[in-house]
Design a protein around this motif. Structure first.
Motif, PDB file in Angstrom:
ATOM      1  N   LYS A  28       0.824  -1.211   0.000  1.00 27.85           N
ATOM      2  CA  LYS A  28       0.000   0.000   0.000  1.00 27.85           C
ATOM      3  C   LYS A  28       0.855   1.257   0.000  1.00 27.85           C
ATOM      4  O   LYS A  28       0.438   2.297  -0.496  1.00 27.85           O
ATOM      5  N   GLU A  29       2.084   1.159   0.551  1.00 28.25           N
ATOM      6  CA  GLU A  29       2.972   2.300   0.513  1.00 28.25           C
ATOM      7  C   GLU A  29       3.539   2.494  -0.888  1.00 28.25           C
ATOM      8  O   GLU A  29       3.701   3.622  -1.356  1.00 28.25           O
ATOM      9  N   ALA A  30       3.854   1.384  -1.570  1.00 23.99           N
ATOM     10  CA  ALA A  30       4.376   1.468  -2.931  1.00 23.99           C
ATOM     11  C   ALA A  30       3.316   1.952  -3.903  1.00 23.99           C
ATOM     12  O   ALA A  30       3.632   2.316  -5.030  1.00 23.99           O
ATOM     13  N   ALA A  31       2.041   1.949  -3.467  1.00 22.04           N
ATOM     14  CA  ALA A  31       0.965   2.362  -4.350  1.00 22.04           C
ATOM     15  C   ALA A  31       0.634   3.844  -4.218  1.00 22.04           C
ATOM     16  O   ALA A  31      -0.321   4.301  -4.830  1.00 22.04           O
ATOM     17  N   ASP A  32       1.361   4.605  -3.399  1.00 23.83           N
ATOM     18  CA  ASP A  32       1.139   6.039  -3.377  1.00 23.83           C
ATOM     19  C   ASP A  32       1.546   6.589  -4.743  1.00 23.83           C
ATOM     20  O   ASP A  32       2.282   5.934  -5.485  1.00 23.83           O
ATOM     21  N   PRO A  33       1.068   7.772  -5.127  1.00 31.52           N
ATOM     22  CA  PRO A  33       1.296   8.231  -6.499  1.00 31.52           C
ATOM     23  C   PRO A  33       2.749   8.213  -6.944  1.00 31.52           C
ATOM     24  O   PRO A  33       3.061   7.729  -8.034  1.00 31.52           O
ATOM     25  N   ALA A  34       3.663   8.715  -6.112  1.00 33.46           N
ATOM     26  CA  ALA A  34       5.068   8.764  -6.521  1.00 33.46           C
ATOM     27  C   ALA A  34       5.663   7.362  -6.597  1.00 33.46           C
ATOM     28  O   ALA A  34       6.366   7.013  -7.552  1.00 33.46           O
ATOM     29  N   ARG A  97      -0.942   9.339 -14.122  1.00 31.60           N
ATOM     30  CA  ARG A  97      -1.433  10.555 -13.483  1.00 31.60           C
ATOM     31  C   ARG A  97      -2.904  10.814 -13.770  1.00 31.60           C
ATOM     32  O   ARG A  97      -3.625  11.347 -12.920  1.00 31.60           O
ATOM     33  N   HIS A  98      -3.361  10.418 -14.953  1.00 32.79           N
ATOM     34  CA  HIS A  98      -4.765  10.642 -15.308  1.00 32.79           C
ATOM     35  C   HIS A  98      -5.675   9.518 -14.819  1.00 32.79           C
ATOM     36  O   HIS A  98      -6.895   9.697 -14.746  1.00 32.79           O
ATOM     37  N   GLN A  99      -5.097   8.369 -14.495  1.00 32.40           N
ATOM     38  CA  GLN A  99      -5.884   7.229 -14.005  1.00 32.40           C
ATOM     39  C   GLN A  99      -5.241   6.746 -12.693  1.00 32.40           C
ATOM     40  O   GLN A  99      -4.633   5.673 -12.646  1.00 32.40           O
TER      41      GLN A  99
END
Length: 249
Positions: A28-34, A97-99
């Motif tokens: 879940k941490e690796a799934a943050d936007p950056a 970024r858009h999805q």
């Protein structure tokens, strides 16, 4: 299995920069936007062609509008996924970024194939391969009980007569016919990390060994995978195998 897997390279404990970055990170941490974007770009940079996929919706549902979707959050969003799949950095950044909730698939049979095995058998096979000093490439774990070994493709010859089919070949519509070893090649795909799965919070597809590892010849892994898989197939309690995971290398 938690997302605290250490990526292993089986070569004296040396690890690439991406593997070091991944150590100790939960899915879940690796799934943050950056973090999500960095992982997707790392996969594309390794030559894995990507395309957007569906994502989980509340109630074990899929983000697509198909009633009773048979593979929720596990399929591309476009029927043109084979031609849409790309390693172009700018395009992947736009998609990411858009999805922001989308999973991504990687199309197999172009640059790479994937040998997809049940989790317990895959864990044992991976440890055997590493112990034997075999060059194992990227490996991803799916919390729905599969381990994915990324390999070079068998090729896409211009002359179709040079293509050699295999009874293990798997396509999206034949997944249920391959409960054991699946060989994703031309016309197939798998989810690429980081991907979220329906069900309990935190279920994901995540790297065990990152995409910085070179893709091996699939035949160098196949004998061990089939041997271990055959032995596991007759066991009622495969969950007893794999204690002590991940392998210590």
């Amino acid at each position: 299995m938690s997302g605290e897997n250490t990526a292993h390279d089986g070569r004296g404990g040396r690890q690439g920069r991406l593997s070091q970055w991944l150590r100790g990170r939960r899915p879940k941490e690796a799934a943050d936007p950056a973090g999500r974007e960095a992982l997707l770009l790392a996969a594309a940079g390794a030559g894995l062609p990507l395309a957007p996929a569906a994502h989980p919706a509340p109630g074990y549902r899929c983000s697509c509008d198909r009633v009773g979707c048979p593979t929720p959050a596990r399929h591309p969003v476009s029927f043109a996924w084979q031609t849409q799949s790309t390693t172009d950095r700018a395009q992947i950044e736009r998609w990411a970024r858009h999805q922001p909730q989308a999973n991504f698939i990687t199309a197999t049979g172009m640059v790479h194939d994937v040998l997809d095995v049940p989790l317990a058998a895959g864990r044992e096979a991976l440890e055997r391969l590493l112990d034997a000093g075999v060059e194992v490439g990227p490996v991803a774990e799916s919390d729905d009980g599969r381990l994915l070994f990324f390999t070079l493709t068998r090729g896409t010859p211009e002359d179709e007569d040079e293509w050699w089919p295999c009874e293990l070949d798997c396509h999206p519509e034949t997944m249920d016919e391959h409960p054991g070893l699946r060989w994703h090649c031309r016309g197939s795909y798998v989810l690429v990390p980081p991907a979220r799965l329906p069900g309990d919070e935190g279920r994901s597809v995540h790297w065990v060994r990152g995409p910085e590892h070179e893709l091996p010849d699939p035949l160098s892994l196949l004998e061990v995978l089939t041997d271990v898989g055959t032995r596991h197939a007759g066991r009622e309690d495969a969950g007893q195998v794999g204690a002590g995971w991940p392998p210590r290398h």
